[in-house]
Design an enzyme around this catalytic site. Structure first.
Site, PDB file in Angstrom:
ATOM      1  CB  ALA A  88      -0.898  -0.002   1.234  1.00  0.00           C
ATOM      2  N   GLY A  89       0.528   2.190  -0.842  1.00  0.00           N
ATOM      3  CA  GLY A  89       1.331   3.411  -0.891  1.00  0.00           C
ATOM      4  C   GLY A  89       0.581   4.568  -1.509  1.00  0.00           C
ATOM      5  CG  ASP A  93       4.710  13.454  -5.930  1.00  0.00           C
ATOM      6  OD1 ASP A  93       4.889  12.737  -4.926  1.00  0.00           O
ATOM      7  OD2 ASP A  93       4.831  13.034  -7.100  1.00  0.00           O
ATOM      8  CD  GLN A 146      11.723  12.679  -9.085  1.00  0.00           C
ATOM      9  OE1 GLN A 146      12.713  12.032  -9.445  1.00  0.00           O
ATOM     10  NE2 GLN A 146      11.209  13.644  -9.828  1.00  0.00           N
ATOM     11  N   GLY A 148      10.507  16.947  -5.406  1.00  0.00           N
ATOM     12  CA  GLY A 148       9.070  16.947  -5.088  1.00  0.00           C
ATOM     13  C   GLY A 148       8.615  15.768  -4.247  1.00  0.00           C
ATOM     14  CE1 TYR A 152       5.483   6.762  -3.035  1.00  0.00           C
ATOM     15  CE2 TYR A 152       7.614   6.908  -4.117  1.00  0.00           C
ATOM     16  CZ  TYR A 152       6.405   6.261  -3.947  1.00  0.00           C
ATOM     17  OH  TYR A 152       6.117   5.146  -4.682  1.00  0.00           O
ATOM     18  N   GLY A 183      10.703   1.121 -10.506  1.00  0.00           N
ATOM     19  CA  GLY A 183      10.825   2.454 -11.084  1.00  0.00           C
ATOM     20  C   GLY A 183       9.443   2.938 -11.484  1.00  0.00           C
ATOM     21  CE1 TYR A 184       8.230   8.822 -11.734  1.00  0.00           C
ATOM     22  CE2 TYR A 184      10.410   7.861 -11.479  1.00  0.00           C
ATOM     23  CZ  TYR A 184       9.495   8.862 -11.191  1.00  0.00           C
ATOM     24  OH  TYR A 184       9.858   9.892 -10.362  1.00  0.00           O
ATOM     25  CB  VAL A 185       5.031   0.727 -12.696  1.00  0.00           C
ATOM     26  CG1 VAL A 185       4.073  -0.321 -13.236  1.00  0.00           C
ATOM     27  CG2 VAL A 185       6.352   0.078 -12.254  1.00  0.00           C
TER      28      VAL A 185
HETATM   29  N1  CAA Z   1      15.058  18.932 -11.312  1.00  0.00           N
HETATM   30  C1  CAA Z   1      15.304  20.246 -11.303  1.00  0.00           C
HETATM   31  N2  CAA Z   1      14.347  21.193 -11.314  1.00  0.00           N
HETATM   32  C2  CAA Z   1      13.089  20.770 -11.333  1.00  0.00           C
HETATM   33  C3  CAA Z   1      12.756  19.392 -11.346  1.00  0.00           C
HETATM   34  C4  CAA Z   1      13.806  18.469 -11.347  1.00  0.00           C
HETATM   35  N3  CAA Z   1      13.581  17.153 -11.377  1.00  0.00           N
HETATM   36  N4  CAA Z   1      11.416  19.291 -11.363  1.00  0.00           N
HETATM   37  C5  CAA Z   1      10.914  20.550 -11.350  1.00  0.00           C
HETATM   38  N5  CAA Z   1      11.940  21.442 -11.356  1.00  0.00           N
HETATM   39  C6  CAA Z   1      11.842  22.879 -11.367  1.00  0.00           C
HETATM   40  C7  CAA Z   1      10.932  23.396 -12.457  1.00  0.00           C
HETATM   41  O1  CAA Z   1      11.615  23.485 -13.668  1.00  0.00           O
HETATM   42  C8  CAA Z   1      10.529  24.754 -11.924  1.00  0.00           C
HETATM   43  O2  CAA Z   1      11.591  25.677 -12.150  1.00  0.00           O
HETATM   44  P1  CAA Z   1      11.306  27.246 -12.395  1.00  0.00           P
HETATM   45  O3  CAA Z   1      10.582  27.723 -11.163  1.00  0.00           O
HETATM   46  O4  CAA Z   1      12.668  27.809 -12.547  1.00  0.00           O
HETATM   47  O5  CAA Z   1      10.456  27.299 -13.630  1.00  0.00           O
HETATM   48  C9  CAA Z   1      10.442  24.491 -10.442  1.00  0.00           C
HETATM   49  O6  CAA Z   1      11.224  23.326 -10.195  1.00  0.00           O
HETATM   50  C10 CAA Z   1       9.037  24.213  -9.999  1.00  0.00           C
HETATM   51  O7  CAA Z   1       9.092  24.166  -8.640  1.00  0.00           O
HETATM   52  P2  CAA Z   1       7.828  24.338  -7.768  1.00  0.00           P
HETATM   53  O8  CAA Z   1       8.256  24.342  -6.353  1.00  0.00           O
HETATM   54  O9  CAA Z   1       6.992  25.482  -8.260  1.00  0.00           O
HETATM   55  O10 CAA Z   1       7.123  22.973  -8.044  1.00  0.00           O
HETATM   56  P3  CAA Z   1       5.619  22.667  -8.353  1.00  0.00           P
HETATM   57  O11 CAA Z   1       4.814  23.050  -7.198  1.00  0.00           O
HETATM   58  O12 CAA Z   1       5.279  23.153  -9.703  1.00  0.00           O
HETATM   59  O13 CAA Z   1       5.637  21.062  -8.389  1.00  0.00           O
HETATM   60  C11 CAA Z   1       6.458  18.868  -8.676  1.00  0.00           C
HETATM   61  C12 CAA Z   1       6.708  20.383  -8.805  1.00  0.00           C
HETATM   62  C13 CAA Z   1       5.258  18.525  -7.807  1.00  0.00           C
HETATM   63  C14 CAA Z   1       7.670  18.275  -8.002  1.00  0.00           C
HETATM   64  C15 CAA Z   1       6.232  18.338 -10.093  1.00  0.00           C
HETATM   65  O14 CAA Z   1       7.347  18.689 -10.853  1.00  0.00           O
HETATM   66  C16 CAA Z   1       6.096  16.840 -10.131  1.00  0.00           C
HETATM   67  O15 CAA Z   1       4.999  16.291 -10.011  1.00  0.00           O
HETATM   68  N6  CAA Z   1       7.229  16.120 -10.338  1.00  0.00           N
HETATM   69  C17 CAA Z   1       7.221  14.662 -10.426  1.00  0.00           C
HETATM   70  C18 CAA Z   1       7.480  14.037  -9.097  1.00  0.00           C
HETATM   71  C19 CAA Z   1       7.559  12.560  -9.281  1.00  0.00           C
HETATM   72  O16 CAA Z   1       8.420  12.032  -9.958  1.00  0.00           O
HETATM   73  N7  CAA Z   1       6.647  11.830  -8.658  1.00  0.00           N
HETATM   74  C20 CAA Z   1       6.581  10.424  -8.811  1.00  0.00           C
HETATM   75  C21 CAA Z   1       5.175   9.969  -8.632  1.00  0.00           C
HETATM   76  S1  CAA Z   1       4.965   8.259  -9.060  1.00  0.00           S
HETATM   77  C22 CAA Z   1       5.725   7.438  -7.833  1.00  0.00           C
HETATM   78  O17 CAA Z   1       6.117   7.975  -6.848  1.00  0.00           O
HETATM   79  C23 CAA Z   1       5.898   5.959  -8.034  1.00  0.00           C
HETATM   80  C24 CAA Z   1       7.306   5.603  -7.873  1.00  0.00           C
HETATM   81  O18 CAA Z   1       7.645   4.986  -6.899  1.00  0.00           O
HETATM   82  C25 CAA Z   1       8.264   5.915  -8.937  1.00  0.00           C
END
Ligand code: CAA
Length: 245
Positions: A88-89, A93, A146, A148, A152, A183-185
């Protein structure tokens, strides 16, 4: 193969459903918990149509007392739990400077504290019977971090700390404890990541695609098999080459 009872937390989800199918396909009795009865009924009926009779127990993995009742319920209906998959998870983000206490605790409770809540009522029976298989479903992001996902990634890294301690304490009781780090599924959880962000992530995966839930289930079944009796404390990465080492 010996038929056993497996309990998969969050079995109704994307990876959870694949694990339920895979272990049922191997002849095990499969069980899971649910929180939303309406959603669970639909899922249960769909599984039945596939020929899989899943033992369903209500309960939230964040609630220790509910978990004890959940395990009692499964054991009364299906017999002792020999295989436990802590799957469960949830995600909440957001970058850490915007993260609130609710987003932090919801993720730590569901992903990490649940491992205590569910494993604690199961472990004594496994030790008495001198056989058990416990698998934590962690994540690539518990290893690499990761943007954001401070909540997690902390929970998922913690899950493997839990694995390697339990592995040491329970090895002499015939219990193996391992971690699978997907990883990402292509599940709802990953599809909830904004499309532009998701596309950039997929571009970093050498295999050039998201994983399939059954590719994770296959590894879980490997760890739970009778012949995997000398594999304990491992953390298997399954991520299409996204993160190595
Ligand atoms: N590296 C560097 N910079 C990054 C970045 C990264 N990986 N991701 C976002 N940024 C930057 C953006 O370019 C933006 O820059 P500017 O402000 O200069 O334009 C800035 O960060 C945005 O920051 P905010 O604080 O405003 O972020 P936000 O509120 O818009 O949300 C986030 C950002 C929620 C992290 C969104 O980018 C996101 O959803 N990222 C994906 C997170 C992720 O991988 N989640 C996995 C979910 S699935 C899972 O978890 C299953 C598993 O086990 C793999």
């Amino acid at each position: 193969m010996t038929q056993r009872t497996a309990f998969i937390t969050g079995g109704t989800g994307g990876i959870g459903s694949a694990i339920v199918r895979y272990l049922a396909g191997q002849g095990h009795r499969v069980s899971t918990n649910f929180r939303n009865a309406e959603k669970a009924d639909l899922w249960h009926a769909a599984m039945k149509k596939e020929g899989i009779d899943v033992c369903m127990v209500p309960g939230d993995v964040c609630d220790a007392a509910a978990c004890a009742a959940m395990i009692r319920g499964v054991e009364e209906k299906c017999g002792p739990v020999d295989i436990l998959i802590n799957n469960a998870g949830i995600t909440r983000d957001t970058t850490f400077h915007k993260m609130d206490y609710e987003q932090w605790t919801a993720v730590i409770n569901t992903n990490l504290n649940a491992c205590f809540n569910v494993t604690r009522p199961v472990i004594e029976g496994m030790r008495q019977r001198k056989w058990g298989r416990i698998v934590q479903i962690s994540s690539i992001n518990g290893k690499k971090g990761q943007y954001g996902q401070a909540n997690y990634a902390a929970a998922k890294a913690g899950m493997h700390g839990f694995t390697i301690s339990l592995a040491q304490e329970n090895a002499r009781f015939g219990i193996t404890v391992n971690t699978v780090s997907p990883g990402y599924v292509g599940t709802d959880m990953v599809m909830a990541v904004p499309e532009d962000v998701r596309e950039k992530i997929i571009a970093q995966i050498p295999m050039g695609r998201l994983g399939r839930p059954e590719e994770i289930a296959h590894a879980v079944a490997f760890f739970t098999g009778d012949q995997s009796s000398w594999i304990t404390g491992a953390n298997l990465a399954i991520n299409g080459g996204h993160h190595m080492g």
